[in-house]
Write a protein that holds these residues in place. Structure first.
Motif, mmCIF file in Angstrom:
data_model
loop_
_atom_site.group_PDB
_atom_site.id
_atom_site.type_symbol
_atom_site.label_atom_id
_atom_site.label_comp_id
_atom_site.label_asym_id
_atom_site.label_seq_id
_atom_site.Cartn_x
_atom_site.Cartn_y
_atom_site.Cartn_z
ATOM 1 N N SER A 1 0.837 -1.198 0.000
ATOM 2 C CA SER A 1 0.000 0.000 0.000
ATOM 3 C C SER A 1 0.874 1.251 0.000
ATOM 4 O O SER A 1 0.574 2.233 -0.690
ATOM 5 N N ALA A 2 1.969 1.204 0.779
ATOM 6 C CA ALA A 2 2.890 2.347 0.815
ATOM 7 C C ALA A 2 3.561 2.551 -0.534
ATOM 8 O O ALA A 2 3.739 3.684 -0.993
ATOM 9 N N LEU A 3 3.927 1.459 -1.202
ATOM 10 C CA LEU A 3 4.548 1.572 -2.523
ATOM 11 C C LEU A 3 3.553 2.128 -3.539
ATOM 12 O O LEU A 3 3.916 2.918 -4.416
ATOM 13 N N LEU A 4 2.299 1.731 -3.412
ATOM 14 C CA LEU A 4 1.270 2.256 -4.310
ATOM 15 C C LEU A 4 1.122 3.771 -4.150
ATOM 16 O O LEU A 4 0.941 4.498 -5.124
ATOM 17 N N LEU A 5 1.227 4.237 -2.910
ATOM 18 C CA LEU A 5 1.110 5.673 -2.670
ATOM 19 C C LEU A 5 2.214 6.451 -3.372
ATOM 20 O O LEU A 5 2.008 7.584 -3.818
ATOM 21 N N LEU A 6 3.393 5.840 -3.487
ATOM 22 C CA LEU A 6 4.504 6.514 -4.160
ATOM 23 C C LEU A 6 4.220 6.740 -5.643
ATOM 24 O O LEU A 6 4.797 7.628 -6.269
ATOM 25 N N LEU A 7 3.329 5.935 -6.228
ATOM 26 C CA LEU A 7 3.003 6.084 -7.641
ATOM 27 C C LEU A 7 1.891 7.106 -7.885
ATOM 28 O O LEU A 7 1.552 7.391 -9.031
ATOM 29 N N ASP A 8 1.334 7.665 -6.797
ATOM 30 C CA ASP A 8 0.257 8.654 -6.945
ATOM 31 C C ASP A 8 0.755 9.928 -7.637
ATOM 32 O O ASP A 8 1.948 10.225 -7.652
ATOM 33 N N ASP A 9 -0.213 10.684 -8.138
ATOM 34 C CA ASP A 9 0.113 11.965 -8.772
ATOM 35 C C ASP A 9 0.737 12.944 -7.784
ATOM 36 O O ASP A 9 1.456 13.866 -8.173
ATOM 37 N N THR A 10 0.449 12.769 -6.499
ATOM 38 C CA THR A 10 1.008 13.664 -5.481
ATOM 39 C C THR A 10 2.399 13.237 -5.040
ATOM 40 O O THR A 10 3.006 13.893 -4.187
ATOM 41 N N SER A 11 2.893 12.146 -5.592
ATOM 42 C CA SER A 11 4.206 11.648 -5.188
ATOM 43 C C SER A 11 5.079 11.444 -6.427
ATOM 44 O O SER A 11 5.102 12.290 -7.320
ATOM 45 N N LEU A 12 5.776 10.310 -6.516
ATOM 46 C CA LEU A 12 6.701 10.081 -7.621
ATOM 47 C C LEU A 12 5.997 10.084 -8.974
ATOM 48 O O LEU A 12 6.549 10.572 -9.964
ATOM 49 N N GLN B 1 17.473 5.698 4.688
ATOM 50 C CA GLN B 1 18.355 5.212 3.629
ATOM 51 C C GLN B 1 17.737 4.003 2.936
ATOM 52 O O GLN B 1 17.839 3.853 1.714
ATOM 53 N N GLU B 2 17.060 3.137 3.699
ATOM 54 C CA GLU B 2 16.400 1.977 3.096
ATOM 55 C C GLU B 2 15.257 2.383 2.181
ATOM 56 O O GLU B 2 14.935 1.675 1.220
ATOM 57 N N ARG B 3 14.643 3.530 2.427
ATOM 58 C CA ARG B 3 13.552 3.976 1.562
ATOM 59 C C ARG B 3 14.067 4.353 0.175
ATOM 60 O O ARG B 3 13.317 4.367 -0.787
ATOM 61 N N ALA B 4 15.348 4.672 0.066
ATOM 62 C CA ALA B 4 15.935 4.896 -1.256
ATOM 63 C C ALA B 4 15.818 3.634 -2.093
ATOM 64 O O ALA B 4 15.648 3.690 -3.316
ATOM 65 N N ASP C 1 13.324 1.528 -1.947
ATOM 66 C CA ASP C 1 11.940 1.477 -2.445
ATOM 67 C C ASP C 1 11.801 2.317 -3.718
ATOM 68 O O ASP C 1 11.130 1.914 -4.672
ATOM 69 N N ILE C 2 12.428 3.507 -3.703
ATOM 70 C CA ILE C 2 12.352 4.392 -4.873
ATOM 71 C C ILE C 2 13.051 3.756 -6.072
ATOM 72 O O ILE C 2 12.571 3.810 -7.202
ATOM 73 N N ARG C 3 14.202 3.126 -5.824
ATOM 74 C CA ARG C 3 14.914 2.432 -6.902
ATOM 75 C C ARG C 3 14.063 1.278 -7.447
ATOM 76 O O ARG C 3 13.950 1.083 -8.657
#
Length: 743
Positions: free
Chosen positions: A241-252, A290-293, A295-297
Motif C-alpha cells: 500500500s505504501a509503494l502504491l502511494l509513491l506512484l500517486d500523482d502527489t508523489s513520484l 536510507q532503506e527507503r531509497a 523502495d524508490i529504486r
C-alpha cells in the motif's frame, strides 16, 4: 594525499581478480611513496606468501614463503605492528631469500594488513639507500593498509570461490532463521536506472506511455497487496500500500509526469526523478530513511521495465533457489513463484527492512550484510544457507551436503519432538512452574502461534505497524490492530509496549538524526515529548481492550521516576476519556516498565510503588552495561549477555523485585536461548517471553531440568571471569544431563 589513498583503494577494489588487484596495489604504492620496491605478502595457512611485487624478482611470486616466526615480514605479522629500519641487513630477524634478489635493498618499512583483528597480509616498501622512512611515510602506509584491508579480503574471497570453493563460506547477520540447501540465483537490476536524457518528439504520446506503465505497476502492486490480504497479512499488505502511494500523482508518479511535460521522454523522466530522490535519501544518516531509497529504486526500475520491455516482468523458475542480491525489495520477494524462493542472501539491508519482514512472514531463511557476495561469481553454484548461524557455504563437498541434509532432517525430527510436548505446562522436574510468553510484532499467524502453547503475549511491539505505514496510523487503525492482538490471545494476558522508536527503529516520516541514537531521543522520551501521539495510542489500546481484563501496558526506555509519573498521568487521562466516551465499565490495565536502563536497577523500591510489573529487556540492558552497540559489527564480539557482570545484574534485579513484591519477566533474546533459560530459571525468573520459534524448545528443556540443580550451577557461573567460561560450564551441565540436543 587523501586523493592518492582514494585512487589506490578504488583501483584495487575495481580489479578483475586478486592477482591484478595486488599487482595494481604494489605498483601504485611504489609510485606514491617514490620508493624502489613495494611488495605484498598474504597470510595463507600460517605462512606469509609473496603474492605481488614491483621491484623484486617476479619469478619469486608464489614461491617465497615464510612462517610468521621468521624474517622481518614475519615480525610485522607476529607483533601486528609496523617495522621501520634504516638497514634491514643489520636487524637480527633479517632473513635473506636469494630467489627474490633483495640484497641490494637496505631501508625497510612494513605494516600489517588487519581485518577485524585478523592478520591477512603485510605490505612492504624498500629502498637501496640505508635510511629511516619518515613518520609521514609510515603513517601513509599504515593508513593505506587499513583502508585496503576489507578490499583485499573481498578479492581473496572472490578468488577462493573460483579456485578452491569446497569449504568457502561467507558470514552475515541473521534476518530469518533456518537452514536450506539450493542453488544460487544472483539477481541484479534487469535495466539500469541510469538512463541518458532524451527528449520527447510527442509529449502527449510520452505521457500516455508513462500513464500506461504506471497503471500496469499499480495493478501488479494491487494484486500483491490482495494476495496478502487473503492470507490476513495486514502488515505485509501495508508495505505494498505504501509503494502504491509513491506512484500517486502527489508523489513520484506526479514528478515523472512533470518531467515529461517539460519535454523529457518517459524513460528519461523516470530515471532523472528516481536518481534525484535516491541521492537525497542516501545522504540521510537515518538508516531507515536510507532503506527507503531502495523502495524508490525498486519502483523506478519497475516502471522502466514496463516502458522498455514489459514482456520480461515475470520471474520463471524450474527449481527452488536461494536469492543472492545487493538489497532485496518487498516486491521482488513477493513476485517469486511460491515455494521457489527458499533462501535470501543480501549485501545490504537491515533486520527491520521490508525484505527482512517479508522473509520472516514467509518463513524463508535469510541473512543480510554479507560483504562481497554479489560479485563473487556464485550464480548457479550450490549453496548451504545456514541463516541461524549467519553463514553461507559455497559449493560444499558432497560429504558436507550429506551432513547438512542429515542436520536438516534431524532438526525437523527434533522440532516435532519439542512440539509434541508444547501443550503441556512448562514445569521443572521439581514442579517449579515457568510461564512462557510470546514476543510478537506482526499479526501474521499470531492466533495459531498463541494457540500452540504460549501463556500469553509477553511483548507486543506496537512500533512495527507504525514502521510499515507512510504516516502515523490513526486511532481507529490502531484500535483495529490491537483488537486483533487481544482476540488472538483468547483471554490470556497481552503486554503491549508503547511506541518504541529511535535507535535502530526509526520512522521514515519522523526522521531522527543523532550522533548516538541509542542514547538519544527514543522510547518513552519521544512519546512524552509528543503527548498527542502518546494519548492517541493509549486511547486506542484502552478502546480495544474495553471490558477485557487482558491488557498490560509497558513503557520502554524508562530512565527516571519522573518519566513513570508523567506516563501514568497520561494513562489516567486517556482512561477517563475512554471510560466517559466509549466504555463505562472499562477495565483499568496494569502498567509496567522495561528494565533496560541500568540506573533503575538501583531504584526498584521506588519503581515498585508506581507500577504493577517490570520486564527486563536483556538486549538493551546488556549493551548499556557493557557500553557496546549490539548492531555495530566492529564491536559486536564484545557484546556478551553471558558476561558474569550481566548475570549478576539480572540476579540483583530478581532479588530486589521479590523483596518489593514486584512481578518481573524477561523479554530479550536471552529468554529464548537454552543456556540463557537455564541461568534465568536458576535465578528464579518464572516469566519468560520469546519468539515463537523458541517456545516448544524452551518448554521441552524446562521439563527436563531441576531447579535445585540449577541453583548450584548458577553459583558457579557467577564466580567465573567471562562469558566463554559461563557457556562452557552450562554446556557441560547439559551434556551431563544428556540434553545435547540443545547445544
Amino acid at each position: 594525499m587523501l586523493k592518492t589513498l582514494r585512487d589506490i583503494t578504488q583501483a584495487v577494489a575495481s580489479a578483475d581478480d586478486l592477482q591484478s588487484a595486488l599487482s595494481l596495489l604494489v605498483t601504485q604504492t611504489k609510485l606514491a611513496m617514490a620508493t624502489q620496491c613495494c611488495s605484498i605478502y598474504i597470510l595463507e595457512e600460517h605462512e606469509l606468501v609473496l603474492s605481488a611485487t614491483d621491484g623484486l624478482d617476479p619469478n619469486a611470486i608464489g614461491n617465497v614463503k615464510m612462517p610468521v616466526t621468521q624474517g622481518l615480514v614475519g615480525l610485522v605479522a607476529e607483533r601486528e605492528e609496523p617495522v621501520n629500519v634504516a638497514d634491514a641487513h643489520l636487524h637480527p630477524r633479517f632473513k635473506l631469500f636469494s630467489e627474490v634478489a633483495e640484497d641490494s635493498f637496505r631501508a625497510f618499512l612494513a605494516v600489517p594488513i588487519i581485518y577485524q583483528k585478523l592478520i591477512i597480509g603485510v605490505l612492504v616498501v624498500q629502498q637501496a639507500e640505508a635510511r629511516q622512512f619518515s613518520e609521514a611515510e609510515e603513517a601513509f602506509l599504515m593508513t593505506l593498509a587499513a583502508q585496503l584491508a576489507m578490499t583485499v579480503r573481498e578479492q581473496r574471497k572472490r578468488a577462493e570461490v573460483a579456485s578452491a570453493p569446497n569449504q568457502l563460506y561467507y558470514s552475515g547477520t541473521t534476518a530469518a532463521n533456518g537452514v536450506v540447501i539450493a542453488h544460487a540465483m544472483v539477481l541484479g537490476a534487469d535495466i539500469p536506472l541510469e538512463q541518458p536524457d532524451t527528449f520527447a518528439s510527442d509529449i502527449n504520446a510520452e505521457q500516455a506511455m508513462l500513464q500506461q506503465a504506471l497503471s500496469a505497476c499499480r495493478n501488479t502492486l494491487s494484486g500483491l497487496s490482495q494476495r496478502f490480504d487473503g492470507e490476513n497479512e495486514k502488515e505485509v499488505q501495508s508495505i505494498f500500500s505504501a509503494l502504491l502511494l509513491l506512484l500517486d500523482d502527489t508523489s513520484l508518479g506526479g514528478e515523472y509526469a512533470r518531467e515529461v511535460a517539460q519535454g523529457l521522454s518517459a524513460v528519461s523522466a523516470v530515471s532523472r526523478v528516481s536518481l534525484r530522490y535516491i541521492a537525497q535519501f542516501q545522504q540521510m544518516q537515518d538508516p531507515y530513511l536510507q532503506e527507503r531509497a531502495n523502495d524508490i529504486r525498486d519502483l523506478g526500475q519497475r516502471v522502466l521495465r514496463q516502458l522498455i520491455e514489459p514482456q520480461k516482468m515475470h520471474i520463471e523458475l524450474d527449481v527452488p533457489v536461494i536469492l543472492v542480491t545487493k538489497e532485496a525489495t518487498a516486491t521482488m520477494l513477493a513476485e517469486f513463484p511460491q515455494h521457489k524462493l527458499v533462501g535470501i542472501v543480501t549485501e545490504l539491508g537491515g533486520v527491520n527492512s521490508h525484505a527482512a519482514i517479508l522473509a520472516r512472514a514467509f518463513g524463508v531463511p535469510a541473512i543480510i550484510g554479507v560483504e562481497g557476495v554479489l560479485n563473487a561469481g556464485i550464480d548457479g553454484k550450490q549453496l548451504v544457507l545456514n541463516a541461524t548461524r549467519g553463514q553461507v557455504l559455497v559449493s560444499p563437498t558432497p560429504t558436507l551436503i550429506r551432513e547438512y541434509r542429515q542436520l536438516i532432517s534431524a532438526e525437523k525430527a527434533l522440532q516435532k519432538r519439542f512440539s509434541d510436548e508444547l501443550p503441556l505446562p512448562a514445569k521443572t522436574l521439581d514442579e517449579r512452574r515457568v510461564h512462557l510468553y510470546l514476543n510478537a510484532g506482526l499479526l501474521s499467524s499470531l492466533a495459531s502461534e498463541i494457540a500452540e502453547g504460549a501463556d500469553g503475549i509477553g511483548l507486543y511491539r506496537t512500533e512495527i505497524p507504525f514502521m510499515l505505514q507512510p504516516r502515523f496510523p490513526s486511532e481507529s487503525e490502531q484500535v483495529e490492530v490491537y483488537k486483533q492482538v487481544l482476540d488472538a490471545a483468547i483471554g490470556r494476558p497481552v503486554v503491549m509496549r508503547t511506541l518504541d522508536v529511535g535507535g535502530d527503529k526509526p520512522l521514515s516520516y519522523l526522521p531522527i538524526i543523532e550522533e548516538n541514537p541509542f542514547l538519544g531521543w527514543r522510547g518513552i522520551r519521544l512519546t512524552l515529548d509528543h503527548p498527542e501521539l502518546f494519548l492517541v495510542q493509549l486511547r486506542a489500546m484502552l478502546n480495544a481492550s474495553a471490558v477485557r481484563d487482558q491488557l498490560h501496558i509497558l513503557l520502554p526506555m524508562v530512565c527516571c521516576l519522573d518519566e513513570i509519573d508523567q506516563a501514568i498521568a497520561y494513562l489516567e487521562q486517556a482512561y477517563l476519556e475512554v471510560k466517559q466516551d466509549l466504555h463505562p465499565h472499562l477495565v483499568r490495565p496494569k502498567i509496567g516498565i522495561m528494565l533496560e536502563v541500568p540506573v533503575l536497577l538501583f531504584q526498584l523500591e521506588e519503581v515498585a510503588k508506581r507500577v504493577d510489573f517490570v520486564s527486563v529487556g536483556s538486549n538493551d540492558l546488556t549493551q548499556y552495561l557493557l557500553a557496546v552497540d549490539r548492531n555495530n559489527p566492529r564491536v559486536s564480539t564484545l557484546y556478551d549477555c553471558y558476561h558474569p557482570g550481566i548475570l549478576r545484574a539480572l540476579k540483583h534485579a530478581r532479588i530486589d523485585c521479590d523483596k518489593y513484591q514486584l512481578p518481573v519477566s524477561v523479554c530479550g533474546e536471552l529468554a529464548g536461548e537454552p543456556i540463557g533459560v537455564i541461568l534465568l530459571v536458576a535465578m528464579g525468573y518464572d516469566q519468560l517471553s520469546m519468539n515463537q520459534g523458541s517456545l516448544a524448545k524452551i518448554n521441552y528443556l524446562i521439563r527436563r531440568v531441576s531447579y535445585a540443580d540449577l541453583s548450584e550451577l548458577l553459583d558457579k557461573a557467577l564466580s567465573l571471569t567471562n562469558g566463554t567460561e559461563v557457556r562452557q560450564l552450562v554446556t557441560a551441565y547439559l551434556k551431563a544431563a544428556q540434553l545435547d540436543e540443545f547445544l
